[in-house]
Design an enzyme around this catalytic site. Sequence first.
Site, PDB file in Angstrom:
ATOM      1  CG  ASP A 166     -27.657  -0.079 -16.904  1.00 16.48           C
ATOM      2  OD1 ASP A 166     -28.138   0.499 -17.873  1.00 16.48           O
ATOM      3  OD2 ASP A 166     -27.143  -1.190 -16.959  1.00 16.48           O
TER       4      ASP A 166
ATOM      5  CG  LEU B  61     -32.033  -0.674  -5.565  1.00 22.98           C
ATOM      6  CD1 LEU B  61     -31.822   0.499  -4.647  1.00 22.98           C
ATOM      7  CD2 LEU B  61     -33.494  -1.105  -5.572  1.00 22.98           C
ATOM      8  CG  ASP B  62     -30.277   2.489  -9.893  1.00 17.14           C
ATOM      9  OD1 ASP B  62     -31.495   2.680  -9.846  1.00 17.14           O
ATOM     10  OD2 ASP B  62     -29.479   2.994  -9.107  1.00 17.14           O
ATOM     11  CB  ALA B  63     -29.085  -3.941 -12.746  1.00 23.11           C
TER      12      ALA B  63
END
Lengths: 284, 284, 284, 284
Positions: free
Chosen positions: A226, D225-227
């Site tokens: 991710d 943030l990008d999970a």
Amino acid sequence: MQVVITAVGPDHVGLADPIIHYVTNLGANIAEIQMYDHDEEALFAMLLRIELADEQYEAACEALKEIGRLKKLSVRVWSPQKRSQKPRLAICVTYRSEPALALLRAIRDGQISAEAAVMIGNRDACRGIAEQFNIDWHRIGDKQGQVDHRQMVQLLDQYEVDYVVLARYMRVLPPAVCWEYAGGRIINLHHGLLPSFPGIRPYHEAYASRMLTYGATCHFIVPELDAGNQIIYQSTFTIPHGMKLDEVIRLGQEDNEPQCLVEGVRRVVEGEVQLHFHRVVARK
Amino acid sequence: MQVVITAVGPDHVGLADPIIHYVTNLGANIAEIQMYDHDEEALFAMLLRIELADEQYEAACEALKEIGRLKKLSVRVWSPQKRSQKPRLAICVTYRSEPALALLRAIRDGQISAEAAVMIGNRDACRGIAEQFNIDWHRIGDKQGQVDHRQMVQLLDQYEVDYVVLARYMRVLPPAVCWEYAGGRIINLHHGLLPSFPGIRPYHEAYASRMLTYGATCHFIVPELDAGNQIIYQSTFTIPHGMKLDEVIRLGQEDNEPQCLVEGVRRVVEGEVQLHFHRVVARK
Amino acid sequence: MQVVITAVGPDHVGLADPIIHYVTNLGANIAEIQMYDHDEEALFAMLLRIELADEQYEAACEALKEIGRLKKLSVRVWSPQKRSQKPRLAICVTYRSEPALALLRAIRDGQISAEAAVMIGNRDACRGIAEQFNIDWHRIGDKQGQVDHRQMVQLLDQYEVDYVVLARYMRVLPPAVCWEYAGGRIINLHHGLLPSFPGIRPYHEAYASRMLTYGATCHFIVPELDAGNQIIYQSTFTIPHGMKLDEVIRLGQEDNEPQCLVEGVRRVVEGEVQLHFHRVVARK
Amino acid sequence: MQVVITAVGPDHVGLADPIIHYVTNLGANIAEIQMYDHDEEALFAMLLRIELADEQYEAACEALKEIGRLKKLSVRVWSPQKRSQKPRLAICVTYRSEPALALLRAIRDGQISAEAAVMIGNRDACRGIAEQFNIDWHRIGDKQGQVDHRQMVQLLDQYEVDYVVLARYMRVLPPAVCWEYAGGRIINLHHGLLPSFPGIRPYHEAYASRMLTYGATCHFIVPELDAGNQIIYQSTFTIPHGMKLDEVIRLGQEDNEPQCLVEGVRRVVEGEVQLHFHRVVARK
């Protein structure tokens, strides 16, 4: 000195503990730990970024590799400061030669202070450039361009590569390879603006959207499902109305992409940027 | 000559037939017809683009407006060739003054051959610029900036506007207004790269994606729910790592956006581009 | 009665005018006109939806086809009310047989009041089903499955098809074909939830997003570049954690997709829904 | 037993080392380490998941909290096995009461084996439900609904909460809060299908896309943030054509969302699923 340790193995039992034990006993400061457990393959990986006294580096390398041997893990120890004057690059290619060529010229002309250690292709299309610049060439793909990526890793190790530059190398690196060279060592050139056009046909997609601005993105590859795009540099160009797609692609491939890769690689090898907790930051 | 006819009314019964009848009886060549039926409001609209002999234009205007009066439709007839030397612009604003200011300067300096016929704001923030350039100013918003867009259309008609320039006008034009001025007469400045960053906070979104390239887009507004962005011009700028969002926005607002709008408006008023079946094409 | 006229030709000069003239002279009420000009190919198209007195239908068909012959246009006239008791379907397939099979069973069992006029495949995989249900079968693809879509249109015309059902037909219909049968006559089964998963591998994409809900979408194909998905019916299923992708796909293909197509086709042939200005609406 | 340790502090110097030292000296098996360095705020965080002998748990809690006191870190130690019979829930709400109400009824009726330890609202709208079920209520928002989230954390600690259930709590949890309760302890109900409709108006967005299928998603909140979305459960419903948006929202809010939350919370508190390297997996 900053040291990056990566470890890859088939499961986490017995992977994290010995390495972390060793590092903590060494008295090193731990700056970052990331772990990863692939859910489809048996693949466990860990990244440690630590601060180490310079004189401890060689012993730590030896000890950690020995842990790897004993525990049957793939362990790598690397420091961006070890060879900061002349980092060694592996330049990986498929069909398009322009970005690799621009990079080799920039190195030759002293624009980028690095050494082209080896060129690796899954096709033969760019072999001539390796010959022209007198660089070792290895073809790792079969007739269909399929790659055994373990062979790639062996080459990277054999040539003691600091950075892997994917100069329009049109294969997806499997997670294991990404982890072996984690910590900001794999630099990719994507021929579209990220994150808007991530696919394999970014020119076509932007054209179908009737955009007038096209771009390329130089970024680190980070081995997280991710993770966002770790952008090192982006460059763009604007076209007039009515330009055909073929012409747009030609402009992008022959002019914008090579320039984008050269500037991106320059920023990395000259230490202007680094990867820090999945982000690209300016190195102080 | 090319003539654009728009008609807006509460339903399609009796809207399309009389206008199409008149136009076909006139012997005009039909280049394009688009119709639209809003599903939530009672709003039916039609766009005709036709080729007409020059000497028929005035009579057609009269006749079509008479049809509008009889059928209680809002009918407009317009030709890009009528005032091609000095098209009249309405410049619509909210808070940001830089794009409007850059446009007014470009007109003053002869860079763009157009006339700033009127400035319209839903806030008072840009009133001073209108005064400075001695242009009629109309505030159409209430205390919350809410707009009665019928008033806007009245002003556009009263000032005989050829093109409506939304220079960081921060309200969504309702479909009825878009249809009244359909056919490539509404020019918008969007402060992000379309179609990737369409929202109201494109700087923030691109920044959250850790992009290094930011852009602005000048485009026609087309009154279709599903219409893509009709891009007239796009411009970009690239930032170094570590630049704060505030600074990025400042660079974009003070430098990139104004330049993008000026070039976009220039292309339209000088007849370099036109709208053709929902697409922006180079005018031959 | 509602009549749909489509015309396709190489340019718009002389296409729109004669047909619109004829229709307005006929005294028909115009309900909808859409025009389309392809920017890459020489392809101009028009859709008219009109209201006509029943007794005018046959003469209008003849006259409009004659216009087509004279002007070298491909003109079609069709009314959903002409054969509303037993609409004739073309069922188009590639590899997967389940949706076609479910549709044929639903027709056989009287669940859907339609006639399977012809089966068309670009591969031979589903030929056996056509034989089993005693339906004419035509293979239109070459060894690579590539299709000459003019042949498909000839078959659709020859079998006097009312609706074209793409039952996992894995080829993109070119714009010309979409326009020939515009107006809500092409029904597609997409094996993912639209608009979220529009690609050719929607199961894989939803799985990579770790979704627990999967779906299929039955929709009209509308020949506009920017048209949204005209959804007729959607159905979903939810999986437990840990289910393998293979199993998810199996559930979707064998159970959810066939059911989704049957219900979607039923809604169309029984006149519950229709296409109206690019939207699917309940027919009153 | 599985133990989750979280630590949050203003920087990483002196955060990771003492905790990792302590844990490795304890002889615990390290199953997972994740670290996080916020780039805009001074916020450093770490998650450790370890395997510990049951008898070591109490001492480890004491020792790690002592490290927190000495190093001025916010340290938490928690095990899903400690209170697995009756986990304690904090139910956080804003306006909509249906999901919270459904959850409280499911607990009362023995459908979910958990204890509603406290209800927390940033508005007063749901106070009556807390009174009805005789549960402590705390309002943490000011007149505008703005929340001091440190107060929320204090309440969660004071009530010894195992899981935080965001039952249509309409505030974004700041990263610090997410990290304090990292490791699969924060359960959110989102009123749209993830990842397709992530925004604050998923019904409106799906409706604007003319979807016929609507859904809700119960997921863990992961402080990256990008999970991606860590989906625990999703449920959907299908509407007929022509249903008004108001009615769609009513169906979703009153029926689908509550059912989705109840099933999601049940799966977590009964130990059917857990968070494992940013993924939701079935617990063996």
